[in-house]
Write a protein that holds these residues in place. Structure first.
Motif, PDB file in Angstrom:
ATOM      1  N   LEU A 136      -2.641  -6.903 -11.192  1.00 54.96           N
ATOM      2  CA  LEU A 136      -2.909  -5.488 -11.485  1.00 54.96           C
ATOM      3  C   LEU A 136      -2.097  -4.591 -10.562  1.00 54.96           C
ATOM      4  O   LEU A 136      -1.458  -3.633 -11.010  1.00 54.96           O
ATOM      5  CB  LEU A 136      -4.407  -5.186 -11.343  1.00 54.96           C
ATOM      6  N   LEU A 137      -2.111  -4.882  -9.260  1.00 56.62           N
ATOM      7  CA  LEU A 137      -1.340  -4.071  -8.321  1.00 56.62           C
ATOM      8  C   LEU A 137       0.148  -4.109  -8.651  1.00 56.62           C
ATOM      9  O   LEU A 137       0.824  -3.070  -8.609  1.00 56.62           O
ATOM     10  CB  LEU A 137      -1.588  -4.546  -6.885  1.00 56.62           C
ATOM     11  N   ALA A 138       0.678  -5.273  -8.981  1.00 54.25           N
ATOM     12  CA  ALA A 138       2.094  -5.386  -9.350  1.00 54.25           C
ATOM     13  C   ALA A 138       2.383  -4.578 -10.613  1.00 54.25           C
ATOM     14  O   ALA A 138       3.397  -3.871 -10.686  1.00 54.25           O
ATOM     15  CB  ALA A 138       2.475  -6.854  -9.544  1.00 54.25           C
ATOM     16  N   ALA A 139       1.474  -4.638 -11.588  1.00 55.72           N
ATOM     17  CA  ALA A 139       1.662  -3.886 -12.835  1.00 55.72           C
ATOM     18  C   ALA A 139       1.626  -2.375 -12.596  1.00 55.72           C
ATOM     19  O   ALA A 139       2.264  -1.609 -13.322  1.00 55.72           O
ATOM     20  CB  ALA A 139       0.591  -4.278 -13.848  1.00 55.72           C
ATOM     21  N   GLU A 146      -8.684 -12.874  -7.361  1.00 57.30           N
ATOM     22  CA  GLU A 146      -7.602 -12.513  -6.442  1.00 57.30           C
ATOM     23  C   GLU A 146      -6.263 -12.458  -7.175  1.00 57.30           C
ATOM     24  O   GLU A 146      -5.476 -11.527  -6.985  1.00 57.30           O
ATOM     25  CB  GLU A 146      -7.522 -13.511  -5.288  1.00 57.30           C
ATOM     26  N   ARG A 147      -6.013 -13.466  -8.024  1.00 60.84           N
ATOM     27  CA  ARG A 147      -4.753 -13.471  -8.796  1.00 60.84           C
ATOM     28  C   ARG A 147      -4.701 -12.255  -9.724  1.00 60.84           C
ATOM     29  O   ARG A 147      -3.646 -11.620  -9.866  1.00 60.84           O
ATOM     30  CB  ARG A 147      -4.619 -14.766  -9.590  1.00 60.84           C
ATOM     31  N   ALA A 148      -5.816 -11.910 -10.328  1.00 59.27           N
ATOM     32  CA  ALA A 148      -5.859 -10.768 -11.241  1.00 59.27           C
ATOM     33  C   ALA A 148      -5.613  -9.457 -10.495  1.00 59.27           C
ATOM     34  O   ALA A 148      -4.910  -8.569 -11.003  1.00 59.27           O
ATOM     35  CB  ALA A 148      -7.211 -10.731 -11.967  1.00 59.27           C
ATOM     36  N   VAL A 149      -6.168  -9.314  -9.300  1.00 62.26           N
ATOM     37  CA  VAL A 149      -5.944  -8.102  -8.503  1.00 62.26           C
ATOM     38  C   VAL A 149      -4.464  -7.997  -8.124  1.00 62.26           C
ATOM     39  O   VAL A 149      -3.865  -6.922  -8.227  1.00 62.26           O
ATOM     40  CB  VAL A 149      -6.841  -8.076  -7.243  1.00 62.26           C
ATOM     41  N   GLN A 163      -7.440 -10.511  -1.872  1.00 60.55           N
ATOM     42  CA  GLN A 163      -8.622 -11.208  -1.367  1.00 60.55           C
ATOM     43  C   GLN A 163      -9.725 -10.208  -1.017  1.00 60.55           C
ATOM     44  O   GLN A 163     -10.895 -10.411  -1.345  1.00 60.55           O
ATOM     45  CB  GLN A 163      -8.254 -12.030  -0.139  1.00 60.55           C
ATOM     46  N   ARG A 164      -9.361  -9.119  -0.346  1.00 60.77           N
ATOM     47  CA  ARG A 164     -10.356  -8.106   0.042  1.00 60.77           C
ATOM     48  C   ARG A 164     -10.996  -7.457  -1.178  1.00 60.77           C
ATOM     49  O   ARG A 164     -12.213  -7.254  -1.224  1.00 60.77           O
ATOM     50  CB  ARG A 164      -9.701  -7.039   0.915  1.00 60.77           C
ATOM     51  N   VAL A 165     -10.177  -7.099  -2.162  1.00 66.19           N
ATOM     52  CA  VAL A 165     -10.700  -6.439  -3.363  1.00 66.19           C
ATOM     53  C   VAL A 165     -11.601  -7.395  -4.142  1.00 66.19           C
ATOM     54  O   VAL A 165     -12.710  -7.015  -4.562  1.00 66.19           O
ATOM     55  CB  VAL A 165      -9.550  -5.911  -4.258  1.00 66.19           C
ATOM     56  N   ALA A 166     -11.156  -8.629  -4.330  1.00 65.64           N
ATOM     57  CA  ALA A 166     -11.974  -9.606  -5.062  1.00 65.64           C
ATOM     58  C   ALA A 166     -13.302  -9.838  -4.346  1.00 65.64           C
ATOM     59  O   ALA A 166     -14.368  -9.889  -4.983  1.00 65.64           O
ATOM     60  CB  ALA A 166     -11.205 -10.921  -5.230  1.00 65.64           C
TER      61      ALA A 166
END
Length: 186
Positions: A27-30, A21-24, A45-48
């Protein structure tokens, strides 16, 4: 084949959902889409969770039945649906498998990061090693979203792979029969 002599196919990966979740979110912020606001707040949460579900193989216990009738002709299960994730782009690919017996083995190997060529070989190798059949053939037809959504953008095109083992590889008549039965499946 009994449950006692079945070798497990493969074990599920260890998934750390909180870390995913933290990585997603990162990634979205980047990519310029921070997760602030009501519409994207639950996206990590949904993507993870979605990736965890797609990457976890279902439990699979193969079953076979006695051949009291002595049937020795080719049996093909056509259009067994499967879906997987391309390990090169993390985008889905999905399609149909045409195999002899045990279609659940396709879904089991498809779960996780995969390439279609390896998936085809894994299913054929497992069936040939564990089914006790004189020959095994596997044909996969799949649309790869990494090809239809990006890159060449070939929407609707399908990639076809095959793996033949035993008599289906060495006997031209058996091979021809199998390929004819799978050729016009869709």
């Amino acid at each position: 084949m009994t449950a006692e002599n079945v070798v497990p196919l493969r074990t599920a990966p260890r998934i750390d959902l909180a870390r995913a979740e933290r990585a997603v979110a990162e990634l979205l912020a980047a990519l310029g889409y921070p997760v602030e606001g009501e519409h994207r707040a639950m996206t990590p949460q949904r993507v993870a969770s979605a990736f965890a579900e797609m990457l976890t193989p279902s439990a699979f216990l193969p079953t076979t039945f006695g051949n009291d009738e002595g049937y020795d002709e080719l049996v093909v299960a056509r259009e067994v649906p499967f879906r997987s994730l391309c390990e090169h782009h993390l985008l889905p690919f999905y399609g149909y498998a045409h195999v002899g017996y045990l279609p659940g083995v396709v879904e089991h190997f498809a779960a996780g990061l995969q390439v279609q060529e390896r998936l085809t070989q894994q299913v054929a190798d497992w069936l040939h090693a564990h089914l006790g059949a004189r020959g095994v053939g596997v044909v996969l037809e799949a649309e790869h979203l990494c090809m239809s959504l990006r890159g060449v953008r070939a929407r609707g095109s399908r990639t076809v792979t095959s793996a033949l083992r035993g008599d289906l590889r060495t006997d031209a008549r058996s091979r021809g029969e199998f390929l004819a039965l799978t050729r016009h499946a869709q």
